[in-house]
Design a protein around this motif. Sequence first.
Motif, mmCIF file in Angstrom:
data_model
loop_
_atom_site.group_PDB
_atom_site.id
_atom_site.type_symbol
_atom_site.label_atom_id
_atom_site.label_comp_id
_atom_site.label_asym_id
_atom_site.label_seq_id
_atom_site.Cartn_x
_atom_site.Cartn_y
_atom_site.Cartn_z
ATOM 1 N N LEU A 2 0.270 -6.982 17.673
ATOM 2 C CA LEU A 2 -0.029 -5.844 18.406
ATOM 3 C C LEU A 2 -0.040 -4.620 17.246
ATOM 4 O O LEU A 2 -0.916 -3.607 17.425
ATOM 5 N N ASN A 3 0.833 -4.678 16.274
ATOM 6 C CA ASN A 3 1.134 -3.915 15.202
ATOM 7 C C ASN A 3 0.196 -4.020 13.917
ATOM 8 O O ASN A 3 0.349 -3.274 12.878
ATOM 9 N N TRP B 26 8.536 -11.427 19.289
ATOM 10 C CA TRP B 26 8.341 -10.858 18.065
ATOM 11 C C TRP B 26 6.834 -11.090 17.185
ATOM 12 O O TRP B 26 6.601 -10.290 16.666
ATOM 13 N N VAL B 27 6.355 -12.210 17.227
ATOM 14 C CA VAL B 27 5.080 -12.436 16.904
ATOM 15 C C VAL B 27 3.985 -11.639 17.569
ATOM 16 O O VAL B 27 3.310 -10.761 16.992
ATOM 17 N N GLU B 28 4.142 -11.545 19.117
ATOM 18 C CA GLU B 28 3.313 -10.707 19.798
ATOM 19 C C GLU B 28 3.300 -9.251 19.385
ATOM 20 O O GLU B 28 2.277 -8.436 18.964
ATOM 21 N N ALA B 29 4.477 -8.825 19.053
ATOM 22 C CA ALA B 29 4.662 -7.457 18.825
ATOM 23 C C ALA B 29 4.067 -7.188 17.433
ATOM 24 O O ALA B 29 3.486 -6.108 17.023
ATOM 25 N N ALA B 30 4.141 -8.090 16.369
ATOM 26 C CA ALA B 30 3.961 -7.798 15.000
ATOM 27 C C ALA B 30 2.312 -7.870 14.886
ATOM 28 O O ALA B 30 1.586 -7.301 14.472
ATOM 29 N N ARG C 86 3.944 -3.061 25.118
ATOM 30 C CA ARG C 86 4.717 -3.456 26.199
ATOM 31 C C ARG C 86 6.229 -2.936 25.815
ATOM 32 O O ARG C 86 6.755 -3.086 24.795
ATOM 33 N N ASP C 87 6.887 -2.486 26.936
ATOM 34 C CA ASP C 87 8.208 -2.238 26.481
ATOM 35 C C ASP C 87 9.414 -3.026 26.278
ATOM 36 O O ASP C 87 10.403 -2.717 25.667
ATOM 37 N N ASP C 88 9.139 -4.366 26.524
ATOM 38 C CA ASP C 88 9.991 -5.438 26.277
ATOM 39 C C ASP C 88 9.756 -6.010 24.947
ATOM 40 O O ASP C 88 10.395 -6.870 24.632
ATOM 41 N N LEU C 89 8.894 -5.627 24.015
ATOM 42 C CA LEU C 89 8.682 -6.008 22.684
ATOM 43 C C LEU C 89 9.181 -5.301 21.786
ATOM 44 O O LEU C 89 9.593 -3.995 21.822
ATOM 45 N N PRO C 90 9.622 -5.900 20.880
ATOM 46 C CA PRO C 90 10.294 -5.094 19.508
ATOM 47 C C PRO C 90 9.360 -3.965 19.168
ATOM 48 O O PRO C 90 8.101 -3.794 18.982
ATOM 49 N N SER C 91 9.802 -2.897 18.623
ATOM 50 C CA SER C 91 8.871 -1.739 18.351
ATOM 51 C C SER C 91 8.649 -2.005 16.816
ATOM 52 O O SER C 91 9.148 -2.873 16.101
ATOM 53 N N TYR C 92 7.688 -1.212 16.363
ATOM 54 C CA TYR C 92 7.326 -1.165 14.916
ATOM 55 C C TYR C 92 8.335 -1.124 14.062
ATOM 56 O O TYR C 92 8.767 -1.807 12.937
ATOM 57 N N ARG C 93 9.205 -0.138 14.298
ATOM 58 C CA ARG C 93 10.635 0.049 13.547
ATOM 59 C C ARG C 93 11.132 -1.057 13.328
ATOM 60 O O ARG C 93 11.713 -1.351 12.367
ATOM 61 N N ASP C 94 11.531 -1.570 14.392
ATOM 62 C CA ASP C 94 12.232 -2.986 14.693
ATOM 63 C C ASP C 94 11.636 -3.886 13.769
ATOM 64 O O ASP C 94 12.144 -4.544 12.994
ATOM 65 N N LEU C 95 10.270 -3.951 13.592
ATOM 66 C CA LEU C 95 9.750 -5.109 12.918
ATOM 67 C C LEU C 95 9.843 -4.762 11.313
ATOM 68 O O LEU C 95 10.165 -5.728 10.652
ATOM 69 N N VAL C 96 9.754 -3.571 11.056
ATOM 70 C CA VAL C 96 9.880 -3.174 9.373
ATOM 71 C C VAL C 96 11.028 -3.173 8.883
ATOM 72 O O VAL C 96 11.226 -3.328 7.785
ATOM 73 N N GLU C 97 12.271 -2.945 9.747
ATOM 74 C CA GLU C 97 13.483 -2.586 9.193
ATOM 75 C C GLU C 97 14.252 -4.077 9.590
ATOM 76 O O GLU C 97 15.305 -4.082 8.812
ATOM 77 N N GLU C 98 13.735 -4.907 10.054
ATOM 78 C CA GLU C 98 14.376 -6.273 10.477
ATOM 79 C C GLU C 98 14.552 -6.936 9.005
ATOM 80 O O GLU C 98 13.389 -7.387 8.390
ATOM 81 N N PRO C 99 15.506 -7.344 8.485
ATOM 82 C CA PRO C 99 15.623 -8.111 7.310
ATOM 83 C C PRO C 99 15.167 -9.438 7.251
ATOM 84 O O PRO C 99 15.261 -10.049 8.374
ATOM 85 N N ALA C 100 14.639 -9.918 6.242
ATOM 86 C CA ALA C 100 13.902 -11.299 6.393
ATOM 87 C C ALA C 100 14.734 -12.436 6.859
ATOM 88 O O ALA C 100 14.282 -13.189 7.984
ATOM 89 N N ASP C 101 16.090 -12.490 6.331
ATOM 90 C CA ASP C 101 16.800 -13.571 6.921
ATOM 91 C C ASP C 101 17.066 -13.341 8.373
ATOM 92 O O ASP C 101 17.083 -14.286 9.192
ATOM 93 N N SER C 102 17.238 -12.108 8.879
ATOM 94 C CA SER C 102 17.624 -11.865 10.313
ATOM 95 C C SER C 102 16.552 -12.250 11.156
ATOM 96 O O SER C 102 16.535 -12.593 12.255
ATOM 97 N N LEU C 103 15.276 -11.868 10.542
ATOM 98 C CA LEU C 103 13.889 -12.165 11.556
ATOM 99 C C LEU C 103 13.765 -13.721 11.547
ATOM 100 O O LEU C 103 13.499 -14.255 12.538
#
Length: 75
Positions: free
Chosen positions: A39-40, A33-37, A2-19
């Motif tokens: 789906l990835n 965020w959990v759904e996006a992860a 889905r377009d409204d979910l964070p991308s794979y790049r968003d998921l892997v580049e998000e610092p742990a504290d920020s996530l």
Amino acid sequence: MRDDLPSYRDLVEEPADSLRARLAVSPQEAARWVEAAALNGSKSAILNWGQMLLDGHGVARDADAAFRWFRIAAQ
């Protein structure tokens, strides 16, 4: 995905504290965020997404979808 979910790049580049901060904002934001992860292919996210669907935490309760995700996790 889905377009409204964070991308794979968003998921892997998000610092742990920020996530962690994003997940604490609201159940709906955590669900995005959990759904996006899930789906990835994140195994822990797949289980958590299934549980969120089963419990209706941040999303509409959907037992059928939850069990589909649990089956994916079991594979």
